[in-house]
Design a protein around this motif. Structure first.
Motif, PDB file in Angstrom:
ATOM      1  N   ILE A  32       0.838  -1.193   0.000  1.00  0.00           N
ATOM      2  CA  ILE A  32       0.000   0.000   0.000  1.00  0.00           C
ATOM      3  C   ILE A  32       0.875   1.246   0.000  1.00  0.00           C
ATOM      4  CG2 ILE A  32      -1.655   1.356   1.348  1.00  0.00           C
ATOM      5  CD1 ILE A  32      -2.984  -1.180   2.155  1.00  0.00           C
ATOM      6  N   HIS A  33       0.540   2.179  -0.872  1.00  0.00           N
ATOM      7  CA  HIS A  33       1.238   3.454  -0.996  1.00  0.00           C
ATOM      8  C   HIS A  33       0.232   4.578  -0.752  1.00  0.00           C
ATOM      9  CE1 HIS A  33       4.318   0.892  -2.748  1.00  0.00           C
ATOM     10  NE2 HIS A  33       3.350   0.385  -3.495  1.00  0.00           N
ATOM     11  N   LEU A  34       0.717   5.769  -0.470  1.00  0.00           N
ATOM     12  CA  LEU A  34      -0.164   6.855  -0.074  1.00  0.00           C
ATOM     13  C   LEU A  34      -0.200   7.961  -1.119  1.00  0.00           C
ATOM     14  CD1 LEU A  34       0.791   7.204   3.720  1.00  0.00           C
ATOM     15  CD2 LEU A  34      -0.780   5.589   2.605  1.00  0.00           C
TER      16      LEU A  34
ATOM     17  N   PHE B 270      -3.778  -0.996  -9.617  1.00  0.00           N
ATOM     18  CA  PHE B 270      -3.750  -0.272  -8.345  1.00  0.00           C
ATOM     19  C   PHE B 270      -5.169   0.166  -8.006  1.00  0.00           C
ATOM     20  CE2 PHE B 270       0.462   0.305 -10.192  1.00  0.00           C
ATOM     21  CZ  PHE B 270       1.292  -0.026  -9.128  1.00  0.00           C
ATOM     22  N   GLN B 271      -5.537   0.027  -6.735  1.00  0.00           N
ATOM     23  CA  GLN B 271      -6.877   0.393  -6.292  1.00  0.00           C
ATOM     24  C   GLN B 271      -6.801   1.130  -4.958  1.00  0.00           C
ATOM     25  OE1 GLN B 271     -10.334  -0.829  -7.767  1.00  0.00           O
ATOM     26  NE2 GLN B 271      -8.838  -0.346  -9.346  1.00  0.00           N
TER      27      GLN B 271
ATOM     28  N   GLU C 283       8.850   2.856 -10.007  1.00  0.00           N
ATOM     29  CA  GLU C 283       8.708   2.861 -11.469  1.00  0.00           C
ATOM     30  C   GLU C 283       7.361   2.322 -11.930  1.00  0.00           C
ATOM     31  OE1 GLU C 283      10.353   4.242 -13.998  1.00  0.00           O
ATOM     32  OE2 GLU C 283      11.453   5.235 -12.398  1.00  0.00           O
ATOM     33  N   PRO C 284       6.869   1.180 -11.396  1.00  0.00           N
ATOM     34  CA  PRO C 284       5.525   0.743 -11.797  1.00  0.00           C
ATOM     35  C   PRO C 284       4.445   1.772 -11.502  1.00  0.00           C
ATOM     36  CG  PRO C 284       6.692  -1.044 -10.709  1.00  0.00           C
ATOM     37  CD  PRO C 284       7.548   0.170 -10.566  1.00  0.00           C
TER      38      PRO C 284
ATOM     39  N   GLN D 125      -4.170  -6.016  -8.248  1.00  0.00           N
ATOM     40  CA  GLN D 125      -4.375  -7.185  -9.102  1.00  0.00           C
ATOM     41  C   GLN D 125      -3.255  -8.218  -8.960  1.00  0.00           C
ATOM     42  OE1 GLN D 125      -5.006  -6.186 -13.203  1.00  0.00           O
ATOM     43  NE2 GLN D 125      -5.937  -8.136 -13.674  1.00  0.00           N
ATOM     44  N   GLU D 126      -2.004  -7.780  -9.056  1.00  0.00           N
ATOM     45  CA  GLU D 126      -0.886  -8.717  -8.967  1.00  0.00           C
ATOM     46  C   GLU D 126      -0.822  -9.372  -7.587  1.00  0.00           C
ATOM     47  OE1 GLU D 126       3.988  -8.814  -9.454  1.00  0.00           O
ATOM     48  OE2 GLU D 126       2.842  -7.090 -10.166  1.00  0.00           O
TER      49      GLU D 126
END
Length: 326
Positions: free
Chosen positions: A155-157, A300-301, A182-183, A242-243
């Motif tokens: 999780i990123h912010l 990403f969600q 990078e992704p 997803q991944e």
């Protein structure tokens, strides 16, 4: 419906300190031990969510069933000897602020932000450093509470910065695993700046995406709730979705929310220590959030929202001392 919560495991460490030996720590309760525990006599009585029969939310039960962990094989990680803590180190750690117990007991969720209070950039950076799991370390060597989760952070912010002294208002991104920068960059809008804000610590992967007044935008994507735009900053917790699900299976869905919950609890305490307050925001429009950052499909969600700011006092409410009867 009611679902069981966590079981807390406690194990001795004195022998490890003396010998310097490492031990393997189980990440899963032995089923036979769990069955034996269930046969024991419990004291007290759990609070019911409702005095009536549970409200039939079919979707909740379906998700709970679909996201159960089907694995039965024992899981464990390599543990390190418990770290030694010298008395001097404890004093230094507490010298510049209140004790952890005081912050934990006084912590309250804000109901509204005053729309005026700001925080210093240094304090803002400190808050964000606290939610960094330090992925370069082994899981059990990471700082509390990030040593309590056995999976790589996912999780990123995405931050809406409004009132941070010395920092431009706008959209920011904190990449909690620097290897994922990078992704994320490829997945987001091409026009984003990706610049390091002034004074940002070298080990904090925070980037300015786009400068500008984001108060109205933050309010809109959080179901038009003013707490998202009236605070010092608010954020969306953006998961590698997803991944992660394809790699681990549907059961990791719960773990993503556990990780989001840990991030929120850390920010709650950091806000309290900074003299402001915070709250989670459970209602938000996920697709508009994704459009704000340029995210498409399911890679990403956004899983949850959060806000930090100066609390607006409500004279209709009374705040009592915590555990006053103890």
């Amino acid at each position: 419906r009611e679902h069981p919560g966590p079981v807390l495991a406690v194990w001795p460490t004195a022998a490890d300190r003396r010998s310097g030996a490492k031990r393997r720590l189980a990440l899963q309760v032995d089923p036979s031990a769990a069955h034996e525990l269930a046969r024991q006599r419990w004291t007290g009585r759990a609070n019911r969510l409702s005095r009536e029969d549970p409200v039939p939310w079919a979707a909740i039960d379906e998700v709970a069933l679909a996201s159960r962990n089907p694995h039965s094989e024992p899981l464990e990680v390599q543990g390190a000897p418990a770290p030694r803590c010298e008395a001097g180190a404890r004093v230094m750690a507490m010298a510049d602020g209140p004790a952890a117990a005081q912050i934990i007991l006084q912590r309250r969720s804000l109901l509204a932000c005053d729309g005026r209070t700001s925080i210093a950039a240094e304090r803002f950076y400190t808050m964000l450093q606290r939610v960094m799991p330090r992925v370069e370390l082994a899981a059990l060597a990471r700082a509390v509470p990030w040593d309590a989760i056995a999976w790589d952070p996912a999780i990123h912010l995405g931050l809406f910065v409004h009132r941070v002294d010395g920092l431009e208002p706008g959209l920011y991104l904190l990449v909690r695993d620097p290897a994922k920068a990078e992704p994320l960059k490829r997945a987001m809008h091409r026009h984003f700046a990706w610049t390091t804000p002034p004074g940002c610590p070298a080990d904090l992967p925070l980037c300015l995406l786009e400068a500008g007044d984001a108060r109205r935008l933050a309010t809109q994507v959080s179901c038009h709730q003013h707490i998202a735009g009236d605070g010092a900053f608010s954020l969306a917790m953006i998961a590698e979705y997803q991944e992660t699900l394809f790699t681990h299976g549907p059961w990791i869905y719960r773990r993503l929310y556990w990780e989001a919950g840990l991030i929120g609890q850390v920010l709650y305490l950091e806000a309290e220590a900074a003299g402001v307050r915070a709250t989670g925001i459970g209602c938000y429009f996920d697709d508009p959030v994704h459009r704000v950052f340029g995210l498409e499909a399911l890679a990403f969600q956004s899983l949850y929202h959060f806000t930090v700011g100066g609390p607006a006092r409500d004279a209709r409410l009374t705040t009592l001392a915590p555990y006053g009867e103890a």
